[in-house]
Design a protein around this motif. Structure first.
Motif, PDB file in Angstrom:
ATOM      1  N   PHE A  27       0.764  -1.537  -8.521  1.00  0.00           N
ATOM      2  CA  PHE A  27      -0.530  -1.311  -9.150  1.00  0.00           C
ATOM      3  C   PHE A  27      -1.042   0.043  -8.695  1.00  0.00           C
ATOM      4  N   GLU A  28      -1.846   0.654  -9.537  1.00  0.00           N
ATOM      5  CA  GLU A  28      -2.224   2.061  -9.396  1.00  0.00           C
ATOM      6  C   GLU A  28      -2.792   2.409  -8.018  1.00  0.00           C
ATOM      7  N   ALA A  29      -3.663   1.591  -7.477  1.00  0.00           N
ATOM      8  CA  ALA A  29      -4.350   1.939  -6.230  1.00  0.00           C
ATOM      9  C   ALA A  29      -3.588   1.524  -4.974  1.00  0.00           C
ATOM     10  N   SER A  30      -2.416   0.974  -5.111  1.00  0.00           N
ATOM     11  CA  SER A  30      -1.647   0.537  -3.949  1.00  0.00           C
ATOM     12  C   SER A  30      -1.109   1.735  -3.182  1.00  0.00           C
ATOM     13  N   PRO A  31      -1.506   1.916  -1.915  1.00  0.00           N
ATOM     14  CA  PRO A  31      -0.992   3.041  -1.134  1.00  0.00           C
ATOM     15  C   PRO A  31       0.530   3.016  -0.996  1.00  0.00           C
ATOM     16  N   SER A  32       1.099   1.839  -0.756  1.00  0.00           N
ATOM     17  CA  SER A  32       2.552   1.773  -0.611  1.00  0.00           C
ATOM     18  C   SER A  32       3.238   1.974  -1.960  1.00  0.00           C
ATOM     19  N   ARG A  37       6.208   5.585  -5.959  1.00  0.00           N
ATOM     20  CA  ARG A  37       6.157   6.370  -7.205  1.00  0.00           C
ATOM     21  C   ARG A  37       6.352   7.857  -6.923  1.00  0.00           C
ATOM     22  N   GLU A  38       5.768   8.358  -5.843  1.00  0.00           N
ATOM     23  CA  GLU A  38       5.942   9.769  -5.489  1.00  0.00           C
ATOM     24  C   GLU A  38       7.403  10.089  -5.213  1.00  0.00           C
ATOM     25  N   ARG A  39       8.085   9.211  -4.486  1.00  0.00           N
ATOM     26  CA  ARG A  39       9.493   9.450  -4.165  1.00  0.00           C
ATOM     27  C   ARG A  39      10.348   9.411  -5.437  1.00  0.00           C
ATOM     28  N   LEU A  40      10.051   8.478  -6.331  1.00  0.00           N
ATOM     29  CA  LEU A  40      10.768   8.419  -7.601  1.00  0.00           C
ATOM     30  C   LEU A  40      10.581   9.720  -8.386  1.00  0.00           C
ATOM     31  N   CYS A  41       9.364  10.263  -8.364  1.00  0.00           N
ATOM     32  CA  CYS A  41       9.099  11.535  -9.055  1.00  0.00           C
ATOM     33  C   CYS A  41       9.810  12.695  -8.373  1.00  0.00           C
ATOM     34  N   GLU A  42       9.749  12.762  -7.054  1.00  0.00           N
ATOM     35  CA  GLU A  42      10.437  13.829  -6.310  1.00  0.00           C
ATOM     36  C   GLU A  42      11.915  13.878  -6.646  1.00  0.00           C
ATOM     37  N   LEU A  43      12.517  12.703  -6.723  1.00  0.00           N
ATOM     38  CA  LEU A  43      13.951  12.615  -6.966  1.00  0.00           C
ATOM     39  C   LEU A  43      14.284  12.621  -8.459  1.00  0.00           C
ATOM     40  N   GLU A  44      13.255  12.673  -9.285  1.00  0.00           N
ATOM     41  CA  GLU A  44      13.398  12.685 -10.742  1.00  0.00           C
ATOM     42  C   GLU A  44      14.255  11.530 -11.235  1.00  0.00           C
ATOM     43  N   SER A  68       6.910 -14.597  -5.041  1.00  0.00           N
ATOM     44  CA  SER A  68       5.569 -14.376  -4.499  1.00  0.00           C
ATOM     45  C   SER A  68       5.522 -13.217  -3.512  1.00  0.00           C
ATOM     46  N   ARG A  69       6.394 -12.259  -3.640  1.00  0.00           N
ATOM     47  CA  ARG A  69       6.443 -11.159  -2.669  1.00  0.00           C
ATOM     48  C   ARG A  69       5.300 -10.171  -2.820  1.00  0.00           C
ATOM     49  N   GLY A  70       4.650 -10.096  -3.975  1.00  0.00           N
ATOM     50  CA  GLY A  70       3.618  -9.104  -4.192  1.00  0.00           C
ATOM     51  C   GLY A  70       4.237  -7.781  -4.620  1.00  0.00           C
ATOM     52  N   VAL A  71       3.498  -6.705  -4.461  1.00  0.00           N
ATOM     53  CA  VAL A  71       3.974  -5.387  -4.886  1.00  0.00           C
ATOM     54  C   VAL A  71       3.848  -4.401  -3.737  1.00  0.00           C
ATOM     55  N   PRO A  72       4.592  -3.304  -3.706  1.00  0.00           N
ATOM     56  CA  PRO A  72       5.570  -2.897  -4.702  1.00  0.00           C
ATOM     57  C   PRO A  72       6.882  -3.671  -4.582  1.00  0.00           C
ATOM     58  N   VAL A  73       7.521  -3.806  -5.711  1.00  0.00           N
ATOM     59  CA  VAL A  73       8.859  -4.403  -5.786  1.00  0.00           C
ATOM     60  C   VAL A  73       9.710  -3.463  -6.628  1.00  0.00           C
ATOM     61  N   LEU A  74      10.876  -3.120  -6.128  1.00  0.00           N
ATOM     62  CA  LEU A  74      11.803  -2.275  -6.869  1.00  0.00           C
ATOM     63  C   LEU A  74      13.066  -3.057  -7.165  1.00  0.00           C
ATOM     64  N   GLU A  75      13.447  -3.070  -8.430  1.00  0.00           N
ATOM     65  CA  GLU A  75      14.727  -3.642  -8.831  1.00  0.00           C
ATOM     66  C   GLU A  75      15.643  -2.478  -9.180  1.00  0.00           C
ATOM     67  N   ASP A  76      16.787  -2.430  -8.539  1.00  0.00           N
ATOM     68  CA  ASP A  76      17.779  -1.409  -8.839  1.00  0.00           C
ATOM     69  C   ASP A  76      19.000  -2.113  -9.434  1.00  0.00           C
ATOM     70  N   ASP A  85       9.641  -4.271   0.061  1.00  0.00           N
ATOM     71  CA  ASP A  85       8.970  -3.594   1.165  1.00  0.00           C
ATOM     72  C   ASP A  85       9.061  -2.090   0.913  1.00  0.00           C
ATOM     73  N   ALA A  86       7.922  -1.387   0.953  1.00  0.00           N
ATOM     74  CA  ALA A  86       7.908   0.043   0.633  1.00  0.00           C
ATOM     75  C   ALA A  86       8.874   0.837   1.503  1.00  0.00           C
ATOM     76  N   ASP A  87       8.922   0.543   2.799  1.00  0.00           N
ATOM     77  CA  ASP A  87       9.834   1.277   3.678  1.00  0.00           C
ATOM     78  C   ASP A  87      11.290   1.048   3.286  1.00  0.00           C
ATOM     79  N   ALA A  88      11.615  -0.191   2.944  1.00  0.00           N
ATOM     80  CA  ALA A  88      12.984  -0.503   2.514  1.00  0.00           C
ATOM     81  C   ALA A  88      13.298   0.169   1.180  1.00  0.00           C
TER      82      ALA A  88
END
Length: 100
Positions: A27-32, A37-44, A68-76, A85-88
């Motif tokens: 979600f937009e205001a989530s710091p993690s 999103r910034e890293r995804l943009c950096e790496l294009e 029920s993990r919440g966000v952010p969640v990344l599926e690759d 987990d943002a760090d992961a």
């Protein structure tokens, strides 16, 4: 990478393109979520963004198995992983796609 915080997401870094787009629940205001999103943009890296309400337990939905993990969640789909987990997530993006 050693970019100052203000430059995160604004500068391009070399990366390997994934065969399929990544999928991010956030979600937009989530710091993690913002860090991811910034890293995804950096790496294009191409990704599909699903916005979720703050505190949502629907992050990733059933298709990603996030439950029920919440966000952010990344599926690759390229690596066959779902990370909640943002760090992961950041470590995964660096390991799989960043070119040093």
């Amino acid at each position: 990478a050693g970019l100052p915080r203000a430059a995160r997401g604004a500068l391009r870094r070399r990366s390997r393109a994934p065969a399929q787009p990544l999928v991010l629940w956030s979600f937009e205001a989530s710091p993690s979520g913002r860090l991811v999103r910034e890293r995804l943009c950096e790496l294009e890296l191409p990704y599909l963004l699903h916005n979720a309400a703050p505190g949502s337990t629907r992050g990733g939905g059933d298709s990603a198995g996030a439950g029920s993990r919440g966000v952010p969640v990344l599926e690759d789909p390229n690596a066959g992983v779902v990370l909640a987990d943002a760090d992961a997530i950041l470590a995964h993006l660096e390991r799989e796609y960043a070119v040093v």
